[in-house]
Design an enzyme around this catalytic site. Structure first.
Site, PDB file in Angstrom:
ATOM      1  N   LYS A 195       4.633   5.852 -24.574  1.00  0.00           N
ATOM      2  CA  LYS A 195       3.305   5.333 -24.156  1.00  0.00           C
ATOM      3  C   LYS A 195       2.166   5.608 -24.875  1.00  0.00           C
ATOM      4  O   LYS A 195       2.177   5.540 -25.920  1.00  0.00           O
ATOM      5  CB  LYS A 195       3.232   5.893 -22.336  1.00  0.00           C
ATOM      6  CG  LYS A 195       4.485   5.994 -21.735  1.00  0.00           C
ATOM      7  CD  LYS A 195       4.365   6.354 -20.273  1.00  0.00           C
ATOM      8  CE  LYS A 195       5.788   6.110 -19.497  1.00  0.00           C
ATOM      9  NZ  LYS A 195       5.582   6.392 -18.155  1.00  0.00           N
ATOM     10  N   GLY A 249       7.916   8.762 -13.918  1.00  0.00           N
ATOM     11  CA  GLY A 249       6.960  10.021 -13.984  1.00  0.00           C
ATOM     12  C   GLY A 249       6.869  10.760 -12.771  1.00  0.00           C
ATOM     13  O   GLY A 249       5.900  11.834 -12.874  1.00  0.00           O
ATOM     14  N   HIS A 268       6.674  -3.668 -18.456  1.00  0.00           N
ATOM     15  CA  HIS A 268       6.680  -2.156 -17.923  1.00  0.00           C
ATOM     16  C   HIS A 268       5.641  -2.132 -16.590  1.00  0.00           C
ATOM     17  O   HIS A 268       4.726  -2.975 -16.856  1.00  0.00           O
ATOM     18  CB  HIS A 268       6.257  -1.168 -18.985  1.00  0.00           C
ATOM     19  CG  HIS A 268       6.345   0.255 -18.481  1.00  0.00           C
ATOM     20  ND1 HIS A 268       5.753   0.856 -17.736  1.00  0.00           N
ATOM     21  CD2 HIS A 268       7.341   1.044 -18.905  1.00  0.00           C
ATOM     22  CE1 HIS A 268       6.016   2.019 -17.436  1.00  0.00           C
ATOM     23  NE2 HIS A 268       7.161   2.221 -18.214  1.00  0.00           N
ATOM     24  N   SER A 318      12.335   9.033 -14.661  1.00  0.00           N
ATOM     25  CA  SER A 318      12.483  10.640 -14.632  1.00  0.00           C
ATOM     26  C   SER A 318      13.985  10.978 -15.077  1.00  0.00           C
ATOM     27  O   SER A 318      14.388  11.891 -14.649  1.00  0.00           O
ATOM     28  CB  SER A 318      12.321  11.168 -13.121  1.00  0.00           C
ATOM     29  OG  SER A 318      11.037  10.972 -12.735  1.00  0.00           O
ATOM     30  N   GLU A 343      13.745   0.204 -13.740  1.00  0.00           N
ATOM     31  CA  GLU A 343      12.900   1.175 -13.532  1.00  0.00           C
ATOM     32  C   GLU A 343      12.231   1.251 -12.240  1.00  0.00           C
ATOM     33  O   GLU A 343      11.239   0.451 -12.075  1.00  0.00           O
ATOM     34  CB  GLU A 343      11.833   1.365 -14.513  1.00  0.00           C
ATOM     35  CG  GLU A 343      12.452   1.614 -15.861  1.00  0.00           C
ATOM     36  CD  GLU A 343      11.164   1.998 -17.034  1.00  0.00           C
ATOM     37  OE1 GLU A 343      11.641   3.078 -17.327  1.00  0.00           O
ATOM     38  OE2 GLU A 343      10.108   1.650 -17.205  1.00  0.00           O
ATOM     39  N   GLU A 381       3.660  -0.184 -15.690  1.00  0.00           N
ATOM     40  CA  GLU A 381       2.323   0.326 -15.808  1.00  0.00           C
ATOM     41  C   GLU A 381       1.536  -1.049 -16.520  1.00  0.00           C
ATOM     42  O   GLU A 381       0.185  -1.086 -16.012  1.00  0.00           O
ATOM     43  CB  GLU A 381       2.146   1.508 -16.794  1.00  0.00           C
ATOM     44  CG  GLU A 381       2.773   2.490 -16.415  1.00  0.00           C
ATOM     45  CD  GLU A 381       3.340   3.761 -17.217  1.00  0.00           C
ATOM     46  OE1 GLU A 381       3.367   3.852 -18.222  1.00  0.00           O
ATOM     47  OE2 GLU A 381       4.086   4.651 -16.558  1.00  0.00           O
ATOM     48  N   ASN A 399      10.159   5.740 -24.759  1.00  0.00           N
ATOM     49  CA  ASN A 399       8.858   5.290 -24.416  1.00  0.00           C
ATOM     50  C   ASN A 399       7.723   6.415 -24.769  1.00  0.00           C
ATOM     51  O   ASN A 399       7.257   7.022 -23.551  1.00  0.00           O
ATOM     52  CB  ASN A 399       8.674   4.491 -22.937  1.00  0.00           C
ATOM     53  CG  ASN A 399       7.453   3.810 -22.843  1.00  0.00           C
ATOM     54  OD1 ASN A 399       6.679   3.803 -23.649  1.00  0.00           O
ATOM     55  ND2 ASN A 399       7.291   3.489 -21.556  1.00  0.00           N
TER      56      ASN A 399
END
Ligand code: PEP
Length: 242
Positions: free
Chosen positions: A10, A164, A91, A203, A158, A93, A8
């Protein structure tokens, strides 16, 4: 089924990065299925670059509607037209930055399927929810509310607090959650839920990929940061069981 290692990107990547990140992936033989989800601006040139290789191409979001007055948005058919065959949906985010609910994710899943894209639906708990031992309840509800009957895409677990941050759940916690997701998929989708790939994301890097990918019910990985460095992503891919 072979494991799927999905990158991904991003909101990262200009044309030049296709040569430095994507091109090296096309030169190796992979035991797993390998997918990169680039920004939409790179789909068309990436399609050309990947054409003669086994590396798959995907997008990171789509609109729920097929067309219309939605300035700045992209439909699933547009992404398919540009070369995408997968699309990441829900996702964390996007849930956080754009207020995406399970109902919106469900509508996007249906739009993606109608356009011939395979959805990768992301689910996962926040740190506060994990500390309150609510992760099974939260993820179960996300699955039940965002997957339509007949869903035949991919799930990505996730945990938000692992994205991250360099932190991951313990191997026991990943295995327990993947078993819970499998049971929920079977309860919700019937036999179809038995064969769907469940990726782990958060991660994943060269140093932990092999151990995470060896866990039961882990059908691959969704990789953010490490997918932006070709040698790291290739090392994660090498950690896959095939
Ligand atoms: C992601 O955002 O999908 C992700 C897994 O990111 P990272 O690998 O950087 O934690």
């Amino acid at each position: 089924m072979r494991q799927l290692i999905a990158g991904n990107w991003k909101m990262n990547g200009l044309l030049a990065q296709l040569d430095s990140i994507a091109a090296p992936l096309t030169k190796a033989h992979h035991a797993a299925d390998v997918l990169i989800c680039t920004p939409a601006t790179l789909l068309h040139p990436a399609r050309a670059l990947l054409a003669e290789s086994s590396v798959l191409l995907g997008a990171q979001d789509c609109h729920a509607k097929a067309s219309g007055a939605h300035t700045g948005d992209l439909s699933a058919a547009m992404l398919h037209d540009a070369g995408a065959r997968f699309v990441i949906l829900g996702h964390s985010e996007r849930r956080a930055d754009h207020g995406e609910t399970d109902a919106i994710v469900l509508a996007k899943v249906q739009a993606a399927r109608a356009a011939g894209l395979t959805p990768i639906v992301c689910v996962g708990e926040s740190e506060a929810q994990r500390l309150a031992d609510m992760q099974d309840k939260v993820v179960g509800a996300q699955l039940r509310h965002s997957l339509p009957a007949g869903f035949d895409g991919v799930i990505a677990y996730e945990p938000i607090w692992a994205i991250g941050t360099g932190r991951t759940p313990t191997e026991q916690d990943v295995a327990a959650m993947h078993a819970h997701i499998r049971a929920t998929l079977v309860a919700h989708l019937g036999a179809m839920g038995q064969g769907l790939r469940i990726l782990y994301g958060g991660s994943v890097k060269p140093s932990n990929a092999k151990a995470l990918l060896a866990l039961p019910e882990v059908g691959g990985a969704l990789v953010g940061g490490a997918s932006l460095v070709a040698e790291d992503f290739l090392a994660v891919v090498r950690g896959a069981a095939g």
